[in-house]
Design a protein around this motif. Structure first.
Motif, PDB file in Angstrom:
ATOM      1  N   ILE A 113       0.843  -1.336  -0.114  1.00  0.00           N
ATOM      2  CA  ILE A 113       0.091   0.084  -0.057  1.00  0.00           C
ATOM      3  C   ILE A 113       0.750   1.323  -0.143  1.00  0.00           C
ATOM      4  O   ILE A 113       0.818   2.077  -0.916  1.00  0.00           O
ATOM      5  N   VAL A 114       1.773   1.235   1.048  1.00  0.00           N
ATOM      6  CA  VAL A 114       2.640   2.566   0.972  1.00  0.00           C
ATOM      7  C   VAL A 114       3.619   2.422  -0.032  1.00  0.00           C
ATOM      8  O   VAL A 114       4.529   3.420  -0.057  1.00  0.00           O
ATOM      9  N   GLY A 115       4.168   1.459  -0.607  1.00  0.00           N
ATOM     10  CA  GLY A 115       5.052   1.261  -1.658  1.00  0.00           C
ATOM     11  C   GLY A 115       6.381   0.789  -1.378  1.00  0.00           C
ATOM     12  O   GLY A 115       7.429   0.547  -2.190  1.00  0.00           O
ATOM     13  N   THR A 116       6.640   0.924   0.087  1.00  0.00           N
ATOM     14  CA  THR A 116       8.014   0.220   0.624  1.00  0.00           C
ATOM     15  C   THR A 116       7.811  -0.521   1.777  1.00  0.00           C
ATOM     16  O   THR A 116       6.900  -0.028   2.480  1.00  0.00           O
ATOM     17  N   PHE A 117       8.660  -1.231   2.151  1.00  0.00           N
ATOM     18  CA  PHE A 117       8.717  -2.204   3.157  1.00  0.00           C
ATOM     19  C   PHE A 117       9.244  -1.413   4.491  1.00  0.00           C
ATOM     20  O   PHE A 117      10.384  -1.322   4.862  1.00  0.00           O
ATOM     21  N   ASP A 118       8.421  -0.474   4.968  1.00  0.00           N
ATOM     22  CA  ASP A 118       8.565   0.544   6.074  1.00  0.00           C
ATOM     23  C   ASP A 118       8.592  -0.036   7.297  1.00  0.00           C
ATOM     24  O   ASP A 118       8.385  -1.402   7.633  1.00  0.00           O
ATOM     25  N   TYR A 119       8.655   1.109   8.435  1.00  0.00           N
ATOM     26  CA  TYR A 119       8.822   0.573   9.635  1.00  0.00           C
ATOM     27  C   TYR A 119       7.557  -0.239  10.149  1.00  0.00           C
ATOM     28  O   TYR A 119       7.789  -1.470  10.594  1.00  0.00           O
ATOM     29  N   ALA A 120       6.268   0.352   9.582  1.00  0.00           N
ATOM     30  CA  ALA A 120       5.252  -0.192  10.207  1.00  0.00           C
ATOM     31  C   ALA A 120       5.136  -1.823   9.562  1.00  0.00           C
ATOM     32  O   ALA A 120       4.894  -2.706  10.371  1.00  0.00           O
ATOM     33  N   SER A 121       5.354  -1.885   8.538  1.00  0.00           N
ATOM     34  CA  SER A 121       5.554  -3.156   7.774  1.00  0.00           C
ATOM     35  C   SER A 121       6.510  -4.305   8.543  1.00  0.00           C
ATOM     36  O   SER A 121       6.379  -5.261   8.664  1.00  0.00           O
ATOM     37  N   ARG A 122       7.740  -3.605   8.998  1.00  0.00           N
ATOM     38  CA  ARG A 122       8.671  -4.451   9.561  1.00  0.00           C
ATOM     39  C   ARG A 122       8.161  -4.813  11.021  1.00  0.00           C
ATOM     40  O   ARG A 122       8.454  -5.890  11.212  1.00  0.00           O
ATOM     41  N   ILE A 123       7.604  -4.072  11.626  1.00  0.00           N
ATOM     42  CA  ILE A 123       7.245  -4.333  12.873  1.00  0.00           C
ATOM     43  C   ILE A 123       6.179  -5.433  12.853  1.00  0.00           C
ATOM     44  O   ILE A 123       6.188  -6.506  13.456  1.00  0.00           O
ATOM     45  N   VAL A 124       5.002  -5.339  12.071  1.00  0.00           N
ATOM     46  CA  VAL A 124       4.289  -6.601  11.723  1.00  0.00           C
ATOM     47  C   VAL A 124       4.877  -7.644  11.491  1.00  0.00           C
ATOM     48  O   VAL A 124       4.728  -8.791  11.908  1.00  0.00           O
ATOM     49  N   TYR A 125       5.759  -7.578  10.312  1.00  0.00           N
ATOM     50  CA  TYR A 125       6.534  -8.876   9.973  1.00  0.00           C
ATOM     51  C   TYR A 125       7.580  -9.602  11.170  1.00  0.00           C
ATOM     52  O   TYR A 125       7.552 -10.611  11.078  1.00  0.00           O
ATOM     53  N   PHE A 126       7.958  -8.750  12.042  1.00  0.00           N
ATOM     54  CA  PHE A 126       8.674  -9.328  13.007  1.00  0.00           C
ATOM     55  C   PHE A 126       7.905  -9.845  13.988  1.00  0.00           C
ATOM     56  O   PHE A 126       8.282 -10.907  14.793  1.00  0.00           O
ATOM     57  N   ILE A 127       6.698  -9.413  14.284  1.00  0.00           N
ATOM     58  CA  ILE A 127       5.697 -10.072  15.081  1.00  0.00           C
ATOM     59  C   ILE A 127       5.413 -11.620  14.557  1.00  0.00           C
ATOM     60  O   ILE A 127       5.573 -12.418  15.136  1.00  0.00           O
ATOM     61  N   ALA A 128       5.185 -11.477  13.102  1.00  0.00           N
ATOM     62  CA  ALA A 128       4.769 -12.853  12.594  1.00  0.00           C
ATOM     63  C   ALA A 128       6.161 -13.674  12.780  1.00  0.00           C
ATOM     64  O   ALA A 128       6.092 -15.150  12.927  1.00  0.00           O
ATOM     65  N   LEU A 129       7.456 -13.238  12.306  1.00  0.00           N
ATOM     66  CA  LEU A 129       8.464 -14.148  12.632  1.00  0.00           C
ATOM     67  C   LEU A 129       8.813 -14.724  14.090  1.00  0.00           C
ATOM     68  O   LEU A 129       9.208 -15.683  14.292  1.00  0.00           O
ATOM     69  N   PHE A 130       8.109 -13.788  15.174  1.00  0.00           N
ATOM     70  CA  PHE A 130       8.566 -14.327  16.477  1.00  0.00           C
ATOM     71  C   PHE A 130       7.519 -15.375  16.823  1.00  0.00           C
ATOM     72  O   PHE A 130       7.955 -16.415  17.219  1.00  0.00           O
ATOM     73  N   LEU A 131       6.395 -15.117  16.273  1.00  0.00           N
ATOM     74  CA  LEU A 131       5.189 -16.196  16.548  1.00  0.00           C
ATOM     75  C   LEU A 131       5.819 -17.590  15.769  1.00  0.00           C
ATOM     76  O   LEU A 131       5.617 -18.620  16.144  1.00  0.00           O
ATOM     77  N   TYR A 132       6.203 -17.358  14.647  1.00  0.00           N
ATOM     78  CA  TYR A 132       6.750 -18.600  13.940  1.00  0.00           C
ATOM     79  C   TYR A 132       7.806 -19.443  14.695  1.00  0.00           C
ATOM     80  O   TYR A 132       7.679 -20.376  14.841  1.00  0.00           O
ATOM     81  N   ALA A 133       8.801 -18.498  15.079  1.00  0.00           N
ATOM     82  CA  ALA A 133       9.862 -19.274  15.915  1.00  0.00           C
ATOM     83  C   ALA A 133       9.324 -19.699  17.355  1.00  0.00           C
ATOM     84  O   ALA A 133       9.837 -20.873  17.641  1.00  0.00           O
ATOM     85  N   SER A 134       8.162 -18.932  17.888  1.00  0.00           N
ATOM     86  CA  SER A 134       7.988 -19.642  19.106  1.00  0.00           C
ATOM     87  C   SER A 134       7.017 -20.893  18.957  1.00  0.00           C
ATOM     88  O   SER A 134       7.009 -21.782  19.804  1.00  0.00           O
ATOM     89  N   LEU A 135       6.519 -21.261  17.793  1.00  0.00           N
ATOM     90  CA  LEU A 135       5.963 -22.209  17.440  1.00  0.00           C
ATOM     91  C   LEU A 135       6.877 -23.503  17.039  1.00  0.00           C
ATOM     92  O   LEU A 135       6.802 -24.553  17.363  1.00  0.00           O
ATOM     93  N   VAL A 136       8.056 -23.050  16.052  1.00  0.00           N
ATOM     94  CA  VAL A 136       8.950 -23.983  15.936  1.00  0.00           C
ATOM     95  C   VAL A 136       9.800 -24.751  16.927  1.00  0.00           C
ATOM     96  O   VAL A 136       9.822 -25.965  16.818  1.00  0.00           O
ATOM     97  N   VAL A 137       9.902 -23.832  17.942  1.00  0.00           N
ATOM     98  CA  VAL A 137      10.733 -24.299  19.040  1.00  0.00           C
ATOM     99  C   VAL A 137       9.863 -25.351  19.929  1.00  0.00           C
ATOM    100  O   VAL A 137      10.474 -26.220  20.499  1.00  0.00           O
ATOM    101  N   ARG A 138       8.589 -25.474  19.575  1.00  0.00           N
ATOM    102  CA  ARG A 138       7.677 -26.376  20.320  1.00  0.00           C
ATOM    103  C   ARG A 138       7.110 -27.373  19.244  1.00  0.00           C
ATOM    104  O   ARG A 138       6.286 -27.892  19.446  1.00  0.00           O
ATOM    105  N   VAL A 139       8.252 -27.837  18.355  1.00  0.00           N
ATOM    106  CA  VAL A 139       7.536 -28.681  17.201  1.00  0.00           C
ATOM    107  C   VAL A 139       7.216 -29.813  17.721  1.00  0.00           C
ATOM    108  O   VAL A 139       6.403 -30.523  17.276  1.00  0.00           O
ATOM    109  N   ASN A 140       8.085 -30.486  18.878  1.00  0.00           N
ATOM    110  CA  ASN A 140       7.519 -31.894  19.163  1.00  0.00           C
ATOM    111  C   ASN A 140       6.242 -31.901  19.977  1.00  0.00           C
ATOM    112  O   ASN A 140       5.877 -32.808  20.218  1.00  0.00           O
ATOM    113  N   PHE A 141       5.588 -30.757  20.356  1.00  0.00           N
ATOM    114  CA  PHE A 141       4.191 -30.734  20.645  1.00  0.00           C
ATOM    115  C   PHE A 141       3.199 -31.160  19.688  1.00  0.00           C
ATOM    116  O   PHE A 141       2.038 -31.237  19.804  1.00  0.00           O
TER     117      PHE A 141
END
Lengths: 560, 480
Positions: free
Chosen positions: A419-447
């Motif tokens: 929408i804004v044309g560039t991967f700006d801070y807002a995008s990065r904040i949201v992206y890093f939230i996703a990345l953290f959630l991903y990581a926190s699921l992956v470390v529990r993969v044996n569940f």
């Protein structure tokens, strides 16, 4: 004078005058055992009944007043006696199907019980009639009582209402993270022993396969076109191949599900009322959006400046108005009750739509959907994280469904960047939230082991793909070996996951032949079974019978 | 307990107004009017009845000879009402989306079958009238001045007249409420402890800011920062109190008291931010926006969840739900004012408001069948705020669609305000039911022991209640 002779005498007497007397007589004769045809002593046989039907048809004026007393002594629900001119009775029904029809008529929700108790007769399997759109109309044109009953249900208008279980029944009768396993104390309205018709076993979550494949097509398009992964030199043919496969899959699934909606509308309705399944009604529209986003460059489509985007988003908006409104405006489906990770499917459509709209060059519409998605994503995220004690559908342990947590933020970051044309801070904040959630699921993969495979798992692959695409986009903005290897790694993981799920699907479909097991989730009863009576069918019967008997007693009292 | 001597005392007193007062059950509207037209209070018993709500100064006075015979036996040494009514009691004793209906098994401290003194019946919700009118003044001001709606050629006189009307209503209502504070301070205190009413204490200050923002060009050009300080100070003070209650737990934690009216305590921040920009202070505006947004997020999530613990939430939809629209649209206007352009953040907030608006409009038929109350006025200002945001948006994105949207929403909100205006006038002068007895402030401090004189109370409770509202009234006003 038994009931049969009463009926026989009906042909000779003037129906207008004698009917009331006759009905009272019938009521007194039959009512105490009318619901139990096993007694046999006071059973009315249908060839004797049909003359009465004919006379009843002549009695339009009388029936309105006396329909209630008729319904007692007669094998029909009260409305069943609103006899209509247009319901023609061409021929008497065969003798052996009489008792089942007779019985089913005397119950408020007759079809399932008839199916449970009876064996299929004369080649026509009537056990699934309750889920058919026009039960028996096509293959049994001459079944006049069937038609009569159906007609009366339509007339009364509340036959459908009674058929759909209230939402708390879904929680009471089902368990599991996808609410698709019957609790041991419950009974299904459809026979559990043998496989049902294919269409009944075809759940709406099958569309998630299209989502999984469609997101893969998007991923490979991004991999082949993004500057950060140029060094891989991926051919756009992969994208084309995946895209065509998705399209094929989409068409197949849509056609099949359309057939289900046509032939078993009741099943579709019950899926729509299912607190988890309802979210999967978003998936076909999301899959279509994926198809548009992942459109190969070799396929040239003129979008007329994005005008095609609006009709694509209209169904999503309507569904959202319905679903989000249910959350907010309370009642049984308030969010604090139904919140479940699969609700993310109801959110992520906004972001996918915003992404597509922004790629087509639109601005205001995408921001609208982004805003709506963001607001409701915040609500859902907080609610799911809280794990309220009232949340009945939240699985106790981790489950693949939790991967949906990754979906919304990663697609949101992509959409905002577009929408804004560039991967700006807002995008990065949201992206890093996703990345953290991903990581926190992956470390529990044996569940995540030890769950039964289902088609819904496809829906859980697309979040990883979304995260991979967001990473590719991020690496295009912040280009260094780390981000590049991260995007490569995540893409490999998501593709591997999709391949695994594809393999599992193939094994289940071809080798184990249980890809579409009986879909118990749609076959729960509307009323809880009586305690102590666990055997299927019995419970329903007892409750309904009691109700009928009460009714008959009151009406008998009124009649005298 | 201190309140136990009260019970008998009021039971003793109750028969008095019934004896020489008006007929207890006037069925027709004419009879109802007759009741309210009559000099309402038989002098002596009323003085004793309502004394507990009087300000302490009048309580501590030596009893006048006229009230002596009544007050002789009970000997009311320390006024028991000085103790705070706990929040749980409000939920236990009252019901309804505005917590203003008494539950069937509850008793109240004041006589139910006679009309109370006017000041006691004058709730703080009445400031909602000013909210509605003040926001309309802003709306018409921007309709006449905005380039997006220049094609309408709205005269600034409309703005001016509405503004004067709003100012007059604010002055009147403030004066009356000040009198209530002076004479019945206990009643005001009980309103302040009421979980829904407390939010309306923000309303007067928000109205003041509305009036400053919407002041016609003829009155003032640029407001002075002193005005901002004067109006924002009380809001900040109240916020520290209310948000602190939410956060620090206890009986008034958010998951218990959350109610759509809580948006009123959030929206003040955004209005304050707009005013701060107008007076030229950008940094306080950002501060207020941040505070408002953080708490808006919390309130929004909590309300959406409909926690089973939040007891004040109405079960069905209710006009109070339009409050959902207010905060995001005010936030979008504030952001656009602070940063000078209607950018993506503003649009995000605006579109959230728009979606909520749509999702309420498509459920319009759930909104029927509620009794009109003067609090409905406060539910019009969210619609007006949404229209204002739409005008701002139409300025940023000039197209026929946005202009049509701005026009339609403005007309809708004006029509709504007009309807409410008419029905308020009807209630005030024709049916004379604008201010029914305000049961919410008169609940007992402890639960009535069940079984004790239950039949007597219940028979007294409800027969008298419906007569306040003759049957055509709710139906006619609910059609809105």
């Amino acid at each position: 004078m038994d009931a049969g002779s009463v009926l026989r005498s009906l042909n000779q007497i003037n129906p207008e005058e004698e009917l009331l007397h006759l009905l009272e007589l019938l009521g007194s004769r039959i009512s105490h055992g009318f619901d139990l045809p096993q007694d046999g002593s006071e059973m009315i046989q249908l060839p004797q009944i049909s003359p009465l039907f004919n006379s009843l048809r002549d009695l339009q004026s009388v029936s309105a007043h006396h329909s209630h007393s008729i319904s007692v002594s007669w094998p029909a629900s009260p409305t069943g006696l609103t006899v209509n001119d247009d319901a023609e009775r061409s021929s008497p029904v065969k003798q052996d199907s009489v008792s089942s029809k007779f019985q089913s008529h005397s119950q408020p929700l007759p079809q399932p019980r008839a199916g449970l108790r009876e064996k299929p007769r004369l080649g026509r399997d009537s056990r699934f009639d309750s889920f058919k759109s026009w039960a028996g109309q096509i293959d049994d044109q001459t079944d006049d009582i069937q038609r009569l009953r159906r007609r009366s249900l339509e007339l009364s208008g509340d036959g459908d209402e009674r058929a759909a279980p209230p939402v708390h029944r879904y929680f009471d009768a089902l368990e599991g993270p996808e609410l698709d396993v019957l609790r041991p104390t419950e009974a299904a309205v459809l026979p559990e022993g043998k496989p049902w018709p294919f269409l009944l076993r075809f759940p709406v979550s099958s569309f998630s396969m299209c989502m999984g494949m469609g997101s893969q097509a998007m991923l490979w398009k991004a991999l082949s076109s993004s500057p950060s992964t140029k060094f891989l030199r991926i051919s756009p043919l992969v994208n084309l191949l995946l895209w065509c496969a998705t399209l094929l899959l989409m068409i197949t699934t849509t056609v099949t599900y359309t057939f289900k909606a046509i032939f078993y509308f009741e099943a579709v309705r019950r899926e729509f009322y299912h607190p988890v399944r309802v979210n999967f009604f978003f998936s076909p529209w999301i899959a279509i959006l994926f198809l548009f986003i992942g459109l190969p460059e070799l396929v040239h489509v003129n979008f007329h400046g994005g005008a095609a985007w609006y009709p694509l988003m209209a169904p999503i908006l309507c569904l959202e108005l319905k679903i989000y409104g249910q959350w907010m405006s309370g009642g049984e489906r308030r969010l604090s009750k139904v919140a479940n990770p699969s609700n993310h499917l109801a959110i992520v459509g906004n972001f996918v739509g915003a992404l597509l709209g922004a790629s087509l060059g639109l601005k205001e519409g995408p921001i609208f959907f982004f805003a709506v998605g963001l607001a409701h994503y915040a609500v859902l995220f907080v609610t799911l994280y809280q794990r309220l004690p009232t949340n009945e559908t939240l699985p106790k342990e981790l489950h693949p469904v939790f991967f949906l947590f990754v979906a919304a933020p990663s697609v949101a970051s992509l959409a905002w960047a577009r929408i804004v044309g560039t991967f700006d801070y807002a995008s990065r904040i949201v992206y890093f939230i996703a990345l953290f959630l991903y990581a926190s699921l992956v470390v529990r993969v044996n569940f995540f082991r030890g769950f039964r495979f289902s088609m819904a798992w496809w829906a859980y692959t697309f979040p990883t793909t979304g995260a991979a695409i967001a990473t590719v986009r991020y690496a295009a903005q912040v280009k260094n070996p780390f981000t590049q290897s991260l995007s490569l790694f995540l893409s490999a993981v998501s593709t591997a996951l999709v391949a695994l799920v594809l393999l599992a699907t193939a094994v289940h479909a071809v080798y184990l032949r249980d890809l579409f097991p009986n879909d118990i989730a749609i076959a729960i009863t509307s009323a809880p079974p009586r305690s102590g009576k666990i055997s299927p069918g019995l419970s329903l019967k007892s409750s309904a019978t009691t109700r009928e008997k009460d009714e008959s007693i009151t009406i008998l009292v009124n009649g005298r | 307990m201190a309140s136990s001597p009260d019970g008998p005392r009021f039971v003793d007193i109750h028969p008095l107004p019934a004896d020489d007062g008006p007929a207890p059950k006037p069925r027709s509207r004419a009879a109802a009017r007759q009741v309210s037209l009559q000099p309402i209070r038989p002098p002596r018993p009323t003085a004793a009845d309502f004394s507990m709500f009087r300000t302490k100064s009048s309580l501590s006075k030596p009893p006048t000879p006229s009230s002596l015979p009544l007050r002789a036996e009970p000997a009311p040494s320390p006024p028991p009402q000085a103790v705070v009514v706990p929040a749980g009691r409000y939920f236990a004793a009252l019901r309804g989306p505005e917590l203003d209906h008494l539950r069937a098994h509850e008793d109240i401290l004041l006589p139910k079958d006679s009309t109370w003194p006017f000041l006691l019946r004058f709730p703080v919700n009445t400031f909602g009238v000013c909210l509605g009118l003040g926001s309309q003044a802003i709306l018409w001001g921007s309709l006449s001045s905005s380039p997006a709606t220049a094609f309408l050629h709205v005269s600034p006189i409309v703005n001016f007249s509405i503004w004067v009307l709003a100012l007059a209503s604010l002055a009147t209502i403030s004066a009356v409420y000040a009198l209530k504070c002076a004479f019945f301070f206990e009643a005001v205190r009980r309103e302040y402890f009421h979980p829904v009413r407390v939010n309306f204490f923000f309303a007067p200050w928000i109205v003041c800011m509305f009036l400053t923002i919407g002041a016609p060009g003829a009155v003032s050009t640029a407001p002075h920062p002193v005005l901002w300080c004067a109006f924002m100070g009380p809001v900040l003070f109240l916020e520290l109190k209310i948000y602190g209650q939410w956060l620090s737990g206890g009986k008034r934690r958010l998951c218990k008291v959350a109610n759509p009216s809580s948006h009123l305590s959030v929206v003040g921040n955004f209005v304050g931010a707009i005013l701060a920009v107008r007076v030229g202070w950008a940094e306080p505006a950002k501060f207020l926006w941040a505070v408002g947004f953080a708490h808006y997020l919390v309130v929004f999530v909590t309300l959406y969840q409909r926690l089973p613990t939040s007891e004040a939430l109405p079960k069905e939809l209710h006009p109070v739900y339009s409050m959902f629209i207010a905060a995001p649209s005010a936030a979008s206007i504030a952001w656009a004012n602070i940063y000078g352009s209607f950018d993506e953040v503003s649009r995000t907030c605006y579109f959230i408001a728009l979606f909520l608006y749509i999702s309420l409009v498509v459920r319009i038929n759930f909104f029927r069948g509620f009794r009109f109350s003067v609090a409905w006025w406060s539910y019009t200002f969210p619609m007006t705020t949404a229209s204002l945001a739409t005008i701002k948006y139409a300025e940023a994105v000039q197209s026929p669609v946005t202009k049509a949207m701005a026009l339609a929403l403005s007309l809708l909100s004006s029509a709504m305000v007009f309807l409410l205006f008419v029905s308020t006038l009807l209630h005030a002068f024709f049916w004379r039911t604008l201010f029914p007895n305000d049961l919410a402030i008169a609940i007992t401090q402890n639960k009535v022991v069940s079984g004790r004189k239950k039949g007597a109370i219940d028979s007294k409770n409800w027969p008298s209640q419906p007569q306040d509202q003759p049957s055509p009234v709710p139906l006619a006003s609910a059609k809105i």
